[in-house]
Design a protein around this motif. Structure first.
Motif, PDB file in Angstrom:
ATOM      1  N   PHE A   1       0.845  -1.199   0.000  1.00  0.00           N
ATOM      2  CA  PHE A   1       0.000   0.000   0.000  1.00  0.00           C
ATOM      3  C   PHE A   1       0.876   1.243   0.000  1.00  0.00           C
ATOM      4  CE2 PHE A   1      -2.445  -3.296   2.148  1.00  0.00           C
ATOM      5  CZ  PHE A   1      -3.668  -3.210   1.497  1.00  0.00           C
ATOM      6  N   ARG A   2       0.335   2.310  -0.582  1.00  0.00           N
ATOM      7  CA  ARG A   2       1.062   3.589  -0.557  1.00  0.00           C
ATOM      8  C   ARG A   2       1.048   4.162   0.854  1.00  0.00           C
ATOM      9  NH1 ARG A   2      -1.272   7.115  -5.046  1.00  0.00           N
ATOM     10  NH2 ARG A   2      -1.374   8.555  -3.310  1.00  0.00           N
ATOM     11  N   GLY A   3       2.148   4.808   1.227  1.00  0.00           N
ATOM     12  CA  GLY A   3       2.281   5.361   2.575  1.00  0.00           C
ATOM     13  C   GLY A   3       1.166   6.328   2.923  1.00  0.00           C
ATOM     14  N   ASP A   4       0.788   7.210   1.983  1.00  0.00           N
ATOM     15  CA  ASP A   4      -0.242   8.208   2.322  1.00  0.00           C
ATOM     16  C   ASP A   4      -1.607   7.552   2.531  1.00  0.00           C
ATOM     17  OD1 ASP A   4      -0.083   7.678  -0.409  1.00  0.00           O
ATOM     18  OD2 ASP A   4      -1.001   9.566  -0.963  1.00  0.00           O
ATOM     19  N   VAL A   5      -1.836   6.393   1.920  1.00  0.00           N
ATOM     20  CA  VAL A   5      -3.085   5.647   2.150  1.00  0.00           C
ATOM     21  C   VAL A   5      -3.062   5.073   3.576  1.00  0.00           C
ATOM     22  CG1 VAL A   5      -4.387   3.599   1.438  1.00  0.00           C
ATOM     23  CG2 VAL A   5      -3.397   5.109  -0.291  1.00  0.00           C
ATOM     24  N   LEU A   6      -1.909   4.542   3.985  1.00  0.00           N
ATOM     25  CA  LEU A   6      -1.802   3.918   5.309  1.00  0.00           C
ATOM     26  C   LEU A   6      -1.874   4.936   6.443  1.00  0.00           C
ATOM     27  CD1 LEU A   6       0.942   1.258   4.556  1.00  0.00           C
ATOM     28  CD2 LEU A   6      -1.493   0.870   4.926  1.00  0.00           C
ATOM     29  N   LEU A   7      -1.485   6.179   6.161  1.00  0.00           N
ATOM     30  CA  LEU A   7      -1.514   7.207   7.212  1.00  0.00           C
ATOM     31  C   LEU A   7      -2.904   7.334   7.826  1.00  0.00           C
ATOM     32  CD1 LEU A   7       0.590  10.167   5.783  1.00  0.00           C
ATOM     33  CD2 LEU A   7       1.041   8.859   7.879  1.00  0.00           C
ATOM     34  N   LYS A   8      -3.929   7.070   7.001  1.00  0.00           N
ATOM     35  CA  LYS A   8      -5.315   7.228   7.476  1.00  0.00           C
ATOM     36  C   LYS A   8      -5.857   5.915   8.045  1.00  0.00           C
ATOM     37  CE  LYS A   8      -5.890   8.775   3.237  1.00  0.00           C
ATOM     38  NZ  LYS A   8      -6.501   8.818   1.959  1.00  0.00           N
ATOM     39  N   SER A   9      -5.035   4.875   8.141  1.00  0.00           N
ATOM     40  CA  SER A   9      -5.554   3.545   8.476  1.00  0.00           C
ATOM     41  C   SER A   9      -5.155   3.126   9.893  1.00  0.00           C
ATOM     42  CB  SER A   9      -5.014   2.525   7.469  1.00  0.00           C
ATOM     43  OG  SER A   9      -3.704   2.172   7.827  1.00  0.00           O
ATOM     44  N   GLU A  10      -5.558   1.884  10.237  1.00  0.00           N
ATOM     45  CA  GLU A  10      -5.232   1.306  11.556  1.00  0.00           C
ATOM     46  C   GLU A  10      -3.772   0.864  11.647  1.00  0.00           C
ATOM     47  OE1 GLU A  10      -7.903  -2.118  11.007  1.00  0.00           O
ATOM     48  OE2 GLU A  10      -6.119  -3.398  11.001  1.00  0.00           O
ATOM     49  N   MET A  11      -3.048   0.893  10.527  1.00  0.00           N
ATOM     50  CA  MET A  11      -1.664   0.401  10.492  1.00  0.00           C
ATOM     51  C   MET A  11      -0.834   1.026  11.633  1.00  0.00           C
ATOM     52  SD  MET A  11       1.591   1.339   9.233  1.00  0.00           S
ATOM     53  CE  MET A  11       2.890   0.802   8.196  1.00  0.00           C
ATOM     54  N   GLY A  12      -0.117   0.174  12.363  1.00  0.00           N
ATOM     55  CA  GLY A  12       0.729   0.659  13.449  1.00  0.00           C
ATOM     56  C   GLY A  12      -0.023   0.825  14.757  1.00  0.00           C
ATOM     57  N   LYS A  13      -1.349   0.733  14.686  1.00  0.00           N
ATOM     58  CA  LYS A  13      -2.146   0.909  15.928  1.00  0.00           C
ATOM     59  C   LYS A  13      -2.677  -0.449  16.411  1.00  0.00           C
ATOM     60  CE  LYS A  13      -3.523   5.460  14.302  1.00  0.00           C
ATOM     61  NZ  LYS A  13      -3.460   5.356  12.830  1.00  0.00           N
ATOM     62  N   TYR A  14      -3.451  -1.128  15.569  1.00  0.00           N
ATOM     63  CA  TYR A  14      -3.965  -2.433  15.951  1.00  0.00           C
ATOM     64  C   TYR A  14      -4.134  -3.307  14.704  1.00  0.00           C
ATOM     65  CZ  TYR A  14      -8.463  -0.353  14.526  1.00  0.00           C
ATOM     66  OH  TYR A  14      -9.452   0.272  13.829  1.00  0.00           O
ATOM     67  N   ALA A  15      -4.254  -4.617  14.956  1.00  0.00           N
ATOM     68  CA  ALA A  15      -4.498  -5.581  13.870  1.00  0.00           C
ATOM     69  C   ALA A  15      -5.525  -6.575  14.383  1.00  0.00           C
ATOM     70  CB  ALA A  15      -3.188  -6.275  13.518  1.00  0.00           C
ATOM     71  N   ARG A  16      -5.797  -7.631  13.607  1.00  0.00           N
ATOM     72  CA  ARG A  16      -6.772  -8.633  14.061  1.00  0.00           C
ATOM     73  C   ARG A  16      -6.126 -10.016  14.068  1.00  0.00           C
ATOM     74  NH1 ARG A  16     -11.678  -6.214  14.756  1.00  0.00           N
ATOM     75  NH2 ARG A  16     -11.740  -4.174  13.751  1.00  0.00           N
ATOM     76  N   ASP A  17      -6.499 -10.804  15.097  1.00  0.00           N
ATOM     77  CA  ASP A  17      -5.943 -12.156  15.174  1.00  0.00           C
ATOM     78  C   ASP A  17      -6.839 -13.141  14.413  1.00  0.00           C
ATOM     79  OD1 ASP A  17      -8.100 -12.732  16.770  1.00  0.00           O
ATOM     80  OD2 ASP A  17      -6.963 -12.852  18.651  1.00  0.00           O
ATOM     81  N   ALA A  18      -6.548 -14.439  14.578  1.00  0.00           N
ATOM     82  CA  ALA A  18      -7.266 -15.463  13.809  1.00  0.00           C
ATOM     83  C   ALA A  18      -8.772 -15.430  14.045  1.00  0.00           C
ATOM     84  CB  ALA A  18      -6.708 -16.841  14.169  1.00  0.00           C
ATOM     85  N   SER A  19      -9.195 -14.995  15.240  1.00  0.00           N
ATOM     86  CA  SER A  19     -10.635 -14.983  15.528  1.00  0.00           C
ATOM     87  C   SER A  19     -11.264 -13.622  15.224  1.00  0.00           C
ATOM     88  CB  SER A  19     -10.879 -15.351  16.995  1.00  0.00           C
ATOM     89  OG  SER A  19     -10.259 -14.379  17.807  1.00  0.00           O
ATOM     90  N   GLY A  20     -10.487 -12.701  14.686  1.00  0.00           N
ATOM     91  CA  GLY A  20     -11.013 -11.389  14.320  1.00  0.00           C
ATOM     92  C   GLY A  20     -10.923 -10.372  15.451  1.00  0.00           C
ATOM     93  N   ARG A  21     -10.384 -10.810  16.607  1.00  0.00           N
ATOM     94  CA  ARG A  21     -10.243  -9.903  17.750  1.00  0.00           C
ATOM     95  C   ARG A  21      -9.141  -8.883  17.495  1.00  0.00           C
ATOM     96  NH1 ARG A  21     -10.061 -13.919  22.103  1.00  0.00           N
ATOM     97  NH2 ARG A  21      -8.030 -14.198  21.150  1.00  0.00           N
ATOM     98  N   ARG A  22      -9.386  -7.644  17.960  1.00  0.00           N
ATOM     99  CA  ARG A  22      -8.353  -6.608  17.813  1.00  0.00           C
ATOM    100  C   ARG A  22      -7.178  -6.877  18.742  1.00  0.00           C
ATOM    101  NH1 ARG A  22     -10.326  -0.397  17.984  1.00  0.00           N
ATOM    102  NH2 ARG A  22     -11.723  -0.403  16.215  1.00  0.00           N
ATOM    103  N   ILE A  23      -5.946  -6.764  18.202  1.00  0.00           N
ATOM    104  CA  ILE A  23      -4.770  -6.841  19.074  1.00  0.00           C
ATOM    105  C   ILE A  23      -3.935  -5.582  18.839  1.00  0.00           C
ATOM    106  CG2 ILE A  23      -4.461  -9.318  19.505  1.00  0.00           C
ATOM    107  CD1 ILE A  23      -2.784  -9.437  16.922  1.00  0.00           C
ATOM    108  N   ASN A  24      -3.453  -5.009  19.936  1.00  0.00           N
ATOM    109  CA  ASN A  24      -2.649  -3.794  19.794  1.00  0.00           C
ATOM    110  C   ASN A  24      -1.300  -4.121  19.190  1.00  0.00           C
ATOM    111  OD1 ASN A  24      -4.603  -2.121  20.865  1.00  0.00           O
ATOM    112  ND2 ASN A  24      -3.917  -2.532  22.971  1.00  0.00           N
ATOM    113  N   ILE A  25      -0.832  -3.230  18.328  1.00  0.00           N
ATOM    114  CA  ILE A  25       0.480  -3.439  17.695  1.00  0.00           C
ATOM    115  C   ILE A  25       1.562  -2.989  18.682  1.00  0.00           C
ATOM    116  CG2 ILE A  25       1.993  -2.674  15.830  1.00  0.00           C
ATOM    117  CD1 ILE A  25      -0.151  -4.305  14.591  1.00  0.00           C
TER     118      ILE A  25
END
Ligand SMILES: Cc1cc2nc3c(=O)[nH]c(=O)nc-3n(C[C@H](O)[C@H](O)[C@H](O)COP(=O)(O)OP(=O)(O)OC[C@H]3O[C@@H](n4cnc5c(N)ncnc54)[C@H](O)[C@@H]3O)c2cc1C
Ligand code: FES
Length: 258
Positions: free
Chosen positions: A234-258
């Motif tokens: 992904f382009r960096g400016d697209v990721l700036l507005k996203s969850e990248m670096g903040k949280y992700a999801r595990d196998a069950s879809g639960r949010r995990i903090n990065i």
């Protein structure tokens, strides 16, 4: 698509935690740097792995599936689907590549491909320790290479972000990055501060299930971009507005903090 059973032709120990698996992909696999395969480790799981060579993947042992892969030898087989994802887009003729740990897997073949067509390539690669350094020869062959280790046992002591402080980020036609998400978030922050985020591309390593854009397990807030299909690059400016670096999801879809 059903996985194609594929012979492992060679296993190379890159570091104590990283191995490269060369695969007998014959003529069916035509991938570009930054694209990935879904690798089915029989009886365990199917996991995404980037093409680190035309016919190879480079794997870090982190959990069940990768531990099982580490027990495989030349002559064993894995199931492969792909290649999937968009891969890197080459922009301009003077590029900066930033790699952290096994983020090297999509970076090294791209360095080689770009250099082979006359692009000026500079690579900044970070590792935890000297023992974890790999692909240095590939980077050096492609162009100028700067190495950092967290503990200073090889290259400069510190993180890749420390090396980046001494580099004029505005001089490159495009900047490419792959590594642990925390590291990529820091790099993106630096690129944003230098007003060059729109000239950058990042490859994300998120939890994937289907790899073909239908299950939704890899969607990112707020736009629902699918890492498997819209990315992984992904382009960096697209990721700036996203969850990248903040949280992700595990196998069950639960949010995990990065
Ligand atoms: C497009 C893409 C390309 C990838 N390319 C490579 C590659 O070339 N080489 C490589 O070694 N790895 C790569 N990964 C990451 C790799 O898929 C995971 O490390 C692997 O799925 C872990 O499986 P496991 O069963 O061994 O670990 P698990 O038991 O699933 O997890 C063990 C630990 O690893 C973490 N983990 C799990 N999945 C990921 C992930 N996707 N990214 C980061 N950490 C994870 C978990 O949070 C947990 O802490 C890639 C991921 C994606 C999405
Ligand atoms: S992994 Fe299923 S939509 Fe991306």
């Amino acid at each position: 698509m059903r996985p194609i059973s594929t012979l492992i032709t060679e296993v190379v120990d890159e570091t104590p935690t990283i191995k490269t698996f060369r695969l007998d992909t014959g003529r069916w696999l035509h991938g570009n740097p930054g694209q990935y395969l879904m690798v089915w480790v029989r009886g365990v799981d199917e996991v995404p792995m980037t093409l680190s060579y035309d016919n190879g993947i480079t794997v870090q042992k982190v959990g069940q599936a990768t531990e099982a892969m580490f027990r495989l030898k030349a002559g064993d087989t894995v199931g492969l689907r792909g290649p999937y994802g968009n891969g890197w887009e080459l922009v301009g003729d003077d590029i900066l590549l930033i790699s952290g740990g096994v983020g090297s897997a999509p970076i090294a073949p791209f360095a080689e491909k770009a250099a082979s067509i006359g692009v000026r390539v500079t690579t900044v690669a970070g590792y935890r320790t000297r023992d974890e350094v790999h692909f240095e020869k590939r980077y050096k062959k492609a162009g100028k290479t700067l190495i950092a280790t967290d503990d200073g046992s090889y290259g400069q002591k510190g993180f890749v972000t420390d090396l980046l402080k001494s580099i004029d980020l505005s001089m490159y036609t495009q900047i490419y990055c792959c590594g642990p998400e925390k590291m990529m978030a820091r790099v993106l922050g630096m690129l944003d501060a230098a007003k060059v985020a729109q000239k950058s591309q990042f490859s994300l390593q998120r939890y994937l299930k289907c790899g073909i854009g239908v299950c939704g397990s890899c969607c990112m807030d707020p736009d629902g971009l699918r890492v498997c299909r819209d990315g992984p690059v992904f382009r960096g400016d697209v990721l700036l507005k996203s969850e990248m670096g903040k949280y992700a999801r595990d196998a069950s879809g639960r949010r995990i903090n990065i």
